[in-house]
Write a protein that holds these residues in place. Sequence first.
Motif, PDB file in Angstrom:
ATOM      1  N   TYR A  35       0.750  -1.132  -0.036  1.00 42.82           N
ATOM      2  CA  TYR A  35       0.134  -0.095  -0.066  1.00 42.82           C
ATOM      3  C   TYR A  35       0.809   1.346   0.203  1.00 42.82           C
ATOM      4  O   TYR A  35       1.997   1.268   0.529  1.00 42.82           O
ATOM      5  CB  TYR A  35      -0.875   0.023   1.147  1.00 42.82           C
ATOM      6  CG  TYR A  35      -1.782  -1.188   1.206  1.00 42.82           C
ATOM      7  CD1 TYR A  35      -1.728  -2.304   1.748  1.00 42.82           C
ATOM      8  CD2 TYR A  35      -3.450  -0.483   1.109  1.00 42.82           C
ATOM      9  CE1 TYR A  35      -2.503  -3.129   1.932  1.00 42.82           C
ATOM     10  CE2 TYR A  35      -4.160  -1.629   1.116  1.00 42.82           C
ATOM     11  CZ  TYR A  35      -3.827  -2.863   1.578  1.00 42.82           C
ATOM     12  OH  TYR A  35      -4.857  -3.896   1.376  1.00 42.82           O
ATOM     13  N   PHE A  45      -4.051   0.610  -2.154  1.00 42.43           N
ATOM     14  CA  PHE A  45      -3.992  -0.442  -2.619  1.00 42.43           C
ATOM     15  C   PHE A  45      -3.021  -0.284  -3.777  1.00 42.43           C
ATOM     16  O   PHE A  45      -3.353   0.090  -4.747  1.00 42.43           O
ATOM     17  CB  PHE A  45      -4.943  -1.515  -2.782  1.00 42.43           C
ATOM     18  CG  PHE A  45      -4.538  -2.898  -3.246  1.00 42.43           C
ATOM     19  CD1 PHE A  45      -4.819  -3.072  -4.539  1.00 42.43           C
ATOM     20  CD2 PHE A  45      -4.035  -3.887  -2.370  1.00 42.43           C
ATOM     21  CE1 PHE A  45      -4.493  -4.613  -5.204  1.00 42.43           C
ATOM     22  CE2 PHE A  45      -3.716  -4.986  -3.000  1.00 42.43           C
ATOM     23  CZ  PHE A  45      -4.248  -5.475  -4.185  1.00 42.43           C
ATOM     24  N   GLN A  48      -1.013  -6.792  -4.875  1.00 40.26           N
ATOM     25  CA  GLN A  48      -0.967  -8.334  -4.041  1.00 40.26           C
ATOM     26  C   GLN A  48      -0.322  -9.534  -4.686  1.00 40.26           C
ATOM     27  O   GLN A  48      -0.373  -9.781  -5.679  1.00 40.26           O
ATOM     28  CB  GLN A  48      -2.449  -8.553  -3.354  1.00 40.26           C
ATOM     29  CG  GLN A  48      -2.290  -9.798  -2.681  1.00 40.26           C
ATOM     30  CD  GLN A  48      -3.918 -10.023  -2.085  1.00 40.26           C
ATOM     31  OE1 GLN A  48      -4.385 -11.034  -2.889  1.00 40.26           O
ATOM     32  NE2 GLN A  48      -4.106  -9.717  -1.010  1.00 40.26           N
ATOM     33  N   TYR A  50       0.569 -13.642  -4.223  1.00 42.96           N
ATOM     34  CA  TYR A  50       0.911 -14.817  -3.381  1.00 42.96           C
ATOM     35  C   TYR A  50       1.170 -16.015  -4.493  1.00 42.96           C
ATOM     36  O   TYR A  50       1.087 -15.698  -5.844  1.00 42.96           O
ATOM     37  CB  TYR A  50      -0.446 -15.326  -2.652  1.00 42.96           C
ATOM     38  CG  TYR A  50      -1.716 -15.438  -3.508  1.00 42.96           C
ATOM     39  CD1 TYR A  50      -2.664 -14.402  -3.375  1.00 42.96           C
ATOM     40  CD2 TYR A  50      -2.212 -16.741  -4.155  1.00 42.96           C
ATOM     41  CE1 TYR A  50      -3.796 -14.463  -4.213  1.00 42.96           C
ATOM     42  CE2 TYR A  50      -3.217 -16.674  -4.831  1.00 42.96           C
ATOM     43  CZ  TYR A  50      -4.136 -15.662  -4.909  1.00 42.96           C
ATOM     44  OH  TYR A  50      -5.401 -15.746  -5.507  1.00 42.96           O
ATOM     45  N   GLN A  56      -3.589  -9.387  -7.935  1.00 45.28           N
ATOM     46  CA  GLN A  56      -4.232  -8.106  -7.987  1.00 45.28           C
ATOM     47  C   GLN A  56      -3.576  -6.974  -7.976  1.00 45.28           C
ATOM     48  O   GLN A  56      -2.511  -6.907  -7.223  1.00 45.28           O
ATOM     49  CB  GLN A  56      -5.364  -8.168  -6.996  1.00 45.28           C
ATOM     50  CG  GLN A  56      -6.950  -7.605  -7.104  1.00 45.28           C
ATOM     51  CD  GLN A  56      -7.886  -8.129  -6.591  1.00 45.28           C
ATOM     52  OE1 GLN A  56      -7.902  -9.161  -5.634  1.00 45.28           O
ATOM     53  NE2 GLN A  56      -8.997  -7.522  -6.671  1.00 45.28           N
ATOM     54  N   ARG A  57      -3.995  -5.958  -8.710  1.00 40.84           N
ATOM     55  CA  ARG A  57      -3.528  -4.565  -8.841  1.00 40.84           C
ATOM     56  C   ARG A  57      -4.420  -3.311  -8.751  1.00 40.84           C
ATOM     57  O   ARG A  57      -5.435  -3.569  -9.221  1.00 40.84           O
ATOM     58  CB  ARG A  57      -2.717  -4.571 -10.119  1.00 40.84           C
ATOM     59  CG  ARG A  57      -1.706  -3.282 -10.200  1.00 40.84           C
ATOM     60  CD  ARG A  57      -0.865  -3.498 -11.788  1.00 40.84           C
ATOM     61  NE  ARG A  57      -0.078  -2.259 -11.445  1.00 40.84           N
ATOM     62  CZ  ARG A  57       1.260  -2.406 -11.316  1.00 40.84           C
ATOM     63  NH1 ARG A  57       1.754  -3.801 -10.912  1.00 40.84           N
ATOM     64  NH2 ARG A  57       2.211  -1.551 -11.237  1.00 40.84           N
ATOM     65  N   GLY A  58      -4.021  -2.463  -7.949  1.00 38.29           N
ATOM     66  CA  GLY A  58      -4.627  -1.297  -7.977  1.00 38.29           C
ATOM     67  C   GLY A  58      -4.437  -0.337  -9.173  1.00 38.29           C
ATOM     68  O   GLY A  58      -3.744  -0.702  -9.906  1.00 38.29           O
TER      69      GLY A  58
END
Lengths: 114, 110
Positions: A35, A45, A48, A50, A56-58
């Motif tokens: 963040y 954000f 992310q 994993y 996932q992308r902001g």
Amino acid sequence: DAGVTQSPTHLIKTRGQQVTLRCSPKSGHDTVSWYQQALGQGPQFIFQYYEEEERQRGNFPDRFSGHQFPNYSSELNVNALLLGDSALYLCASSLRGAPNQPQHFGDGTRLSIL
Amino acid sequence: GQQLNQSPQSMFIQEGEDVSMNCTSSSIFNTWLWYKQEPGEGPVLLIALYKAGELTSNGRLTAQFGITRKDSFLNISASIPSDVGIYFCAGPPTGNQFYFGTGTSLTVIP
């Protein structure tokens, strides 16, 4: 039980440079989110990770990139730094197999761009 | 992007008073989280809510998941000086992307 750790604590860079920030997740966590928190605002954000992939992308430009290692630790890289990139960068970890589980935050890296 | 609005933006209260703050979103949330952030530190989780109408306490803190699923509330009873900080609501409307509110800054006057 170690919580989320981030390094360095503070960093000063100049415009156009590149920076790498590091994060070790809380023990038992496998997912890392990054963040950006500008002064006086809530965290925004960035992305992310994993299983060593960005999931996932902001709304951040591709100057912001990341990496996750097999031990679940992560790096955030920012290229071609702009004055507006000055902010507190927070790392948060969670367990992927538990959707909507709260994220646990580190104390952040304060990045200043001159 | 997702907008989470918190009110009030800031509060100045006397020690011992009760505090109420809220958070509203433009979308339905399945999870509501409340965090507290102190200067120089990252946000610390206070309370997590998972069901509409749910009321959960953590010591002097009580939070509620609004029935519309578009809002949440946080109350602090009998405030003390260490309650000072910025309180954020957060949640993932979809997927695993968490959105944070604009924050409520709390100052407790001894």
